[in-house]
Design a protein around this motif. Structure first.
Motif, mmCIF file in Angstrom:
data_model
loop_
_atom_site.group_PDB
_atom_site.id
_atom_site.type_symbol
_atom_site.label_atom_id
_atom_site.label_comp_id
_atom_site.label_asym_id
_atom_site.label_seq_id
_atom_site.Cartn_x
_atom_site.Cartn_y
_atom_site.Cartn_z
ATOM 1 N N HIS A 3 0.825 -1.199 0.000
ATOM 2 C CA HIS A 3 0.000 0.000 0.000
ATOM 3 C C HIS A 3 0.863 1.254 0.000
ATOM 4 C CE1 HIS A 3 -3.565 -2.357 0.581
ATOM 5 N NE2 HIS A 3 -3.031 -2.941 1.650
ATOM 6 N N GLY A 6 2.125 1.763 -3.548
ATOM 7 C CA GLY A 6 1.017 2.249 -4.367
ATOM 8 C C GLY A 6 0.720 3.703 -4.092
ATOM 9 N N LEU A 7 0.798 4.117 -2.839
ATOM 10 C CA LEU A 7 0.565 5.512 -2.475
ATOM 11 C C LEU A 7 1.639 6.404 -3.086
ATOM 12 C CD1 LEU A 7 -0.972 7.639 -0.808
ATOM 13 C CD2 LEU A 7 0.589 7.105 1.073
ATOM 14 N N TRP A 9 3.412 5.752 -5.724
ATOM 15 C CA TRP A 9 3.212 5.732 -7.170
ATOM 16 C C TRP A 9 2.090 6.688 -7.576
ATOM 17 C CZ3 TRP A 9 6.148 3.903 -10.953
ATOM 18 C CH2 TRP A 9 5.597 3.787 -12.227
ATOM 19 N N ARG A 10 1.019 6.718 -6.790
ATOM 20 C CA ARG A 10 -0.101 7.607 -7.114
ATOM 21 C C ARG A 10 0.223 9.074 -6.848
ATOM 22 N NH1 ARG A 10 -2.810 3.288 -4.845
ATOM 23 N NH2 ARG A 10 -2.965 4.305 -2.821
ATOM 24 N N LEU A 11 1.100 9.354 -5.888
ATOM 25 C CA LEU A 11 1.432 10.740 -5.558
ATOM 26 C C LEU A 11 2.399 11.376 -6.551
ATOM 27 C CD1 LEU A 11 1.784 10.604 -1.672
ATOM 28 C CD2 LEU A 11 -0.048 11.658 -3.014
ATOM 29 N N TRP A 16 3.486 7.153 -16.748
ATOM 30 C CA TRP A 16 4.179 6.061 -16.061
ATOM 31 C C TRP A 16 5.693 6.138 -16.182
ATOM 32 C CZ3 TRP A 16 7.374 2.607 -18.392
ATOM 33 C CH2 TRP A 16 7.325 2.535 -19.786
ATOM 34 N N LYS A 19 6.907 8.641 -13.742
ATOM 35 C CA LYS A 19 6.803 8.043 -12.414
ATOM 36 C C LYS A 19 7.936 7.054 -12.182
ATOM 37 C CE LYS A 19 1.824 8.478 -11.893
ATOM 38 N NZ LYS A 19 0.626 7.850 -11.374
ATOM 39 N N SER A 23 10.685 7.462 -9.361
ATOM 40 C CA SER A 23 10.820 6.369 -8.399
ATOM 41 C C SER A 23 12.271 5.881 -8.321
ATOM 42 C CB SER A 23 9.916 5.199 -8.778
ATOM 43 O OG SER A 23 8.572 5.592 -8.744
#
Length: 74
Positions: A3, A6-7, A9-11, A16, A19, A23
Motif C-alpha cells: 500500500h 502504491g501511495l 506511485w499515485r502521488l 508512467w 513516475k 521512483s
C-alpha cells in the motif's frame, strides 16, 4: 507494505515513465543516504570488526607449523 508503494506511485505526477524515473531517483537517493550517512554513522557501533582471534599458543597436541624450504629449482 504494498500500500505504501502504491501511495507513492499515485502521488508522483505524470505518465508512467516519468513516475518510473522519479521512483528510481527516490530509490537512488535513499540508497545514497544510507551509504554515505547512516552506515558510516552506525559502523563504530556494529561488531563486525571486533576480531577475537590472536596469534597465541597453538592447541595442546597440535602439530607445529612448518615453513617449507624451497630449493633453487622452485
Amino acid at each position: 507494505m504494498s500500500h505504501v508503494y502504491g501511495l507513492i506511485w499515485r502521488l508522483i505526477p505524470g505518465p508512467w515513465f516519468v513516475k518510473l524515473l522519479v521512483s528510481l531517483a527516490l530509490a537512488t537517493g535513499a540508497a545514497a543516504l544510507l551509504w554515505y550517512v547512516v552506515f558510516p554513522w552506525a559502523d563504530p557501533y556494529l561488531p563486525f570488526n571486533d576480531v577475537t582471534v590472536d596469534g597465541g599458543d597453538p592447541l595442546p597436541g597440535a602439530p607445529a607449523e612448518e615453513t617449507p624450504v624451497l630449493d633453487a629449482d622452485g
